[in-house]
Design a protein around this motif. Structure first.
Motif, PDB file in Angstrom:
ATOM      1  N   PHE A  57     132.671  56.164 -53.587  1.00  0.00           N
ATOM      2  CA  PHE A  57     133.062  57.327 -53.450  1.00  0.00           C
ATOM      3  C   PHE A  57     132.484  58.289 -55.009  1.00  0.00           C
ATOM      4  O   PHE A  57     132.791  57.620 -55.835  1.00  0.00           O
ATOM      5  N   PRO A  58     131.976  59.227 -54.903  1.00  0.00           N
ATOM      6  CA  PRO A  58     131.584  60.123 -56.225  1.00  0.00           C
ATOM      7  C   PRO A  58     132.988  60.585 -56.956  1.00  0.00           C
ATOM      8  O   PRO A  58     133.926  60.682 -56.116  1.00  0.00           O
ATOM      9  N   SER A  59     132.879  60.794 -58.117  1.00  0.00           N
ATOM     10  CA  SER A  59     134.276  61.391 -58.883  1.00  0.00           C
ATOM     11  C   SER A  59     134.497  62.875 -57.927  1.00  0.00           C
ATOM     12  O   SER A  59     133.376  63.544 -57.680  1.00  0.00           O
ATOM     13  N   ILE A  60     135.779  63.185 -58.059  1.00  0.00           N
ATOM     14  CA  ILE A  60     136.380  64.540 -57.484  1.00  0.00           C
ATOM     15  C   ILE A  60     136.938  65.212 -58.658  1.00  0.00           C
ATOM     16  O   ILE A  60     137.819  64.475 -59.345  1.00  0.00           O
ATOM     17  N   ASP A  61     136.996  66.316 -58.718  1.00  0.00           N
ATOM     18  CA  ASP A  61     137.657  67.120 -59.949  1.00  0.00           C
ATOM     19  C   ASP A  61     139.160  67.313 -59.483  1.00  0.00           C
ATOM     20  O   ASP A  61     139.225  68.103 -58.342  1.00  0.00           O
ATOM     21  N   PRO A  62     139.995  66.928 -60.256  1.00  0.00           N
ATOM     22  CA  PRO A  62     141.500  66.964 -59.696  1.00  0.00           C
ATOM     23  C   PRO A  62     141.907  68.415 -59.677  1.00  0.00           C
ATOM     24  O   PRO A  62     142.893  68.717 -59.016  1.00  0.00           O
ATOM     25  N   LYS A  63     141.384  69.228 -60.718  1.00  0.00           N
ATOM     26  CA  LYS A  63     141.790  70.481 -60.647  1.00  0.00           C
ATOM     27  C   LYS A  63     141.210  71.527 -59.488  1.00  0.00           C
ATOM     28  O   LYS A  63     142.074  72.161 -58.996  1.00  0.00           O
ATOM     29  N   GLN A  64     139.989  71.025 -59.172  1.00  0.00           N
ATOM     30  CA  GLN A  64     139.483  71.788 -57.838  1.00  0.00           C
ATOM     31  C   GLN A  64     140.452  71.298 -56.691  1.00  0.00           C
ATOM     32  O   GLN A  64     140.721  71.869 -55.638  1.00  0.00           O
ATOM     33  N   ALA A  65     140.723  69.914 -56.682  1.00  0.00           N
ATOM     34  CA  ALA A  65     141.609  69.383 -55.652  1.00  0.00           C
ATOM     35  C   ALA A  65     142.973  70.008 -55.407  1.00  0.00           C
ATOM     36  O   ALA A  65     143.556  70.478 -54.451  1.00  0.00           O
ATOM     37  N   ARG A  66     143.345  70.410 -56.616  1.00  0.00           N
ATOM     38  CA  ARG A  66     144.760  70.983 -56.794  1.00  0.00           C
ATOM     39  C   ARG A  66     144.717  72.623 -56.451  1.00  0.00           C
ATOM     40  O   ARG A  66     145.589  72.920 -55.793  1.00  0.00           O
ATOM     41  N   ARG A  67     143.467  73.017 -56.569  1.00  0.00           N
ATOM     42  CA  ARG A  67     143.279  74.543 -56.092  1.00  0.00           C
ATOM     43  C   ARG A  67     143.351  74.845 -54.559  1.00  0.00           C
ATOM     44  O   ARG A  67     143.940  75.481 -54.086  1.00  0.00           O
TER      45      ARG A  67
END
Length: 619
Positions: free
Chosen positions: A348-358
């Motif tokens: 899997f490609p990297s995922i932005d944790p800040k975007q996930a939290r939003r």
């Protein structure tokens, strides 16, 4: 000294198991190279052990014994010896042939901007029949290596020679027979036909180009002029005679193949505002044998090795005269199911944790333990590019948002989701499928879930896991989920093939975890979700439920307003009801009533106070 991934495997006496395609194995090597580069060539032993352990659990690498190593070396030596023998024999044959024939002046490959085109290496295009004049087919293109998931001007499918930029934005024609030359022909007048060589071709589309040329399938290219020529970013199948039915059939199959080929390498994020967005509505289901055989010819390399071999065996079964019609029907149905699924790499490609939290904060109020666990999952994916070994088991009263959590995770991971309701299953075969020996055999619910999702990487939502503890003959049907949850592959009795499950993230829901067996519990990270307090319910109704309902009905916020004392009345009405599902229903009831008054009574806004809420809800 910086080690390659293969050197790392060799040092630890490990090797690939064969479950990965060459693309996916290269992805592992690239990931290791990136990790080494990011750490200036120094990777700790703990990180190496964690990485290798993760890949061993996925089943893609495994320890090699001394006998395995010796056998592998012997096989490589034998293969090399056989290759050299064939080369020497072919060379002698060619020398003898040259002595008996008149030599032909070789054709000089065309050059453009100092780049030589016209490679005749048959490995580029498969083993093609020889051209009767030149001795080999003329392959005019060079291969491009691309991992772009959507074709654009910058990442085209192919580039045609177009020195004077005369090819229009859309051009109908067909590809020439690849047994002679790789080019594109189109009419410029009733009597004049032009041929343009293919200069560059995305490596993923070599076999598709061969299929289009051999089948003389008319196509419409869409592209733009670039420095190198005419960059083609879209290919549509057409019928020159205007037969819409034939056009729809051929183009549906072609677009399916194009999507599968473009997704066969790790995807990159594509701008949603791209000038040429790709149509992702994959409605075509391969069900007839000719289309499935064509799929294997053009896109068979997108399948995992074991599934590719399985597909060839089942195709051979449908052609065998000794096989009954019932068995052929089962084989064809199983093929249709398996080829409908987009088989993807479990990396899997990297995922932005800040975007996930939003996203989590948008969908869910409170539930900090759940949100932290999801963010932990994101961080692990960013480090290893693989899913955790454990899924999530959400335990709590009905209506506390367990399913909403699962949908939010699917949105964060950018994966499709599928669901399975365990309360309706009382027989393990309902999950694992029926063997083909029975006339009424059929695949199980798990296999059907994969087929319905159309993808091997997905969020698998298992609802009511605690409701499946009473099966026929005293067995627990949920035990059939164990191999799926282990992530090492799942075998359906009807399909008769092990499917990779490294890209499956299971999320189960339950009301009472004491009714779930220990083997199942140990395969989940268990999170208890308590019921909400009255104050929390007020916030959920005001900030989540009501705004969500208004968006769904297309209403403005000031068209339906609820006073604070009315909110208190709503919470009081549902004080003894667990969860917040009833609050969502109350919000929808009030919004629908407001919309009715606006549309029929000429009002512009409706405000609900305590008395109006009691009258509308009848509580």
């Amino acid at each position: 000294m910086k080690k390659t991934f293969d050197e790392l495997l060799s040092e630890n006496h490990l090797g690939f198991t064969g479950l990965l395609s060459s693309h996916e194995a290269d992805d592992l090597r690239s990931f290791w190279d990136t990790l080494v580069m990011d750490n200036d060539g120094v990777v700790s032993d703990a990180e190496i052990d964690s990485l290798l352990s993760t890949y061993q659990q996925m089943g893609v690498i495994a320890p090699l014994s001394a006998e395995d190593i010796v056998e592998a070396n012997e096989m490589r030596a034998n293969a090399l010896e056989q290759f050299l023998k064939k080369e020497r024999a072919a060379k002698k044959k060619d020398e003898k042939k040259d002595e008996e024939s008149v030599p032909i002046e070789p054709t000089v490959p065309k050059t453009q901007d100092g780049v030589t085109h016209g490679s005749t290496d048959p490995d580029f295009f498969g083993q093609l029949p020889s051209d009767p004049v030149q001795g080999k087919p003329v392959i005019t293109y060079e291969l491009m290596i691309s991992d772009a998931r959507t074709a654009t001007d910058e990442h085209p499918i192919l580039i045609l020679a177009d020195p004077d930029h005369s090819i229009p934005h859309h051009q109908m024609g067909d590809f020439t027979n690849p047994e002679r030359r790789t080019a594109f022909e189109f009419r410029v007048s009733e009597t004049e036909v032009e041929t343009r060589d293919i200069l560059f071709l995305d490596k993923r589309f070599v076999k598709l180009l061969s299929w289009l040329g051999e089948g003389h399938i008319a196509v419409k290219l869409s592209g733009h002029p670039v420095d190198a020529g005419y960059a083609v970013y879209k290919i549509r199948a057409v019928d020159p005679n205007g037969n819409e039915s034939l056009t729809s059939t051929n183009d549906g199959f072609l677009q399916l193949i194009l999507r599968r080929l473009q997704a066969s390498l790790p995807p990159e994020d594509v701008d949603d505002d791209s000038e040429h967005p790709e149509d992702t509505d994959e409605t075509l289901i391969l069900s007839d044998m000719p289309s499935m055989i064509d799929f294997m010819k053009t896109a068979g390399d997108t399948l995992p090795p074991n599934i590719r071999s399985w597909a060839h065996r089942n195709i051979a079964m449908t052609k065998a005269s000794t096989i009954s019609q019932e068995e052929k029907r089962h084989a064809q149905r199983a093929l249709s199911i398996m080829l409908h699924i987009q088989w993807e790499s479990p990396l899997f490609p990297s995922i932005d944790p800040k975007q996930a939290r939003r996203i989590l904060d948008e969908e869910l109020y409170g539930l900090e333990t759940v949100k932290q666990r999801v963010i932990e999952t994101i961080i692990q994916i960013n480090r290893t590019h693989t899913l955790p070994s454990y899924g999530l088991l959400l335990v709590g009263p009905a209506g506390t948002g367990k399913s909403q959590i699962a949908y939010a995770v699917a949105r964060i991971l950018k994966l499709p989701w599928t669901s399975l309701d365990m309360s309706t299953i009382h027989d393990p075969e309902a999950l694992t499928g029926t063997p083909r020996v029975y006339a009424n055999a059929k695949p199980g619910r798990i296999m059907e879930a994969f087929s319905n999702a159309g993808a091997s990487n997905l969020v698998f939502i298992i609802n009511e896991l605690d409701k499946s503890d009473k099966g026929n003959a005293g067995s627990n049907p949920a035990d059939a989920l164990l191999t799926l949850l282990d992530g090492l592959g799942f075998t359906d009795n009807y399909v008769e093939c092990t499917i990779p499950t490294g890209g499956v993230y299971p999320i189960a829901t339950a009301n009472d975890k004491s009714r779930i067996s220990d083997p199942l519990l140990t395969r989940f990270a268990v999170i208890d979700i308590p019921d909400y307090t009255p104050d929390e319910k007020k916030i959920i109704f005001t900030d989540y439920s009501m705004p969500r309902v208004l968006r769904r009905l297309g209403m403005k916020r000031d068209e339906c307003m609820v006073t604070p004392d009315a909110v208190d009345q709503i919470i009081e009405c549902y004080r003894d009801v667990p969860g917040v599902r009833d609050l969502e229903q109350a919000a929808e009831h009030l919004a629908a009533n407001a919309l009715y008054q606006i549309e029929t009574g000429g009002k512009t806004s409706v405000t609900f106070d305590r008395e109006a809420v009691q009258q509308t809800l009848g509580r």
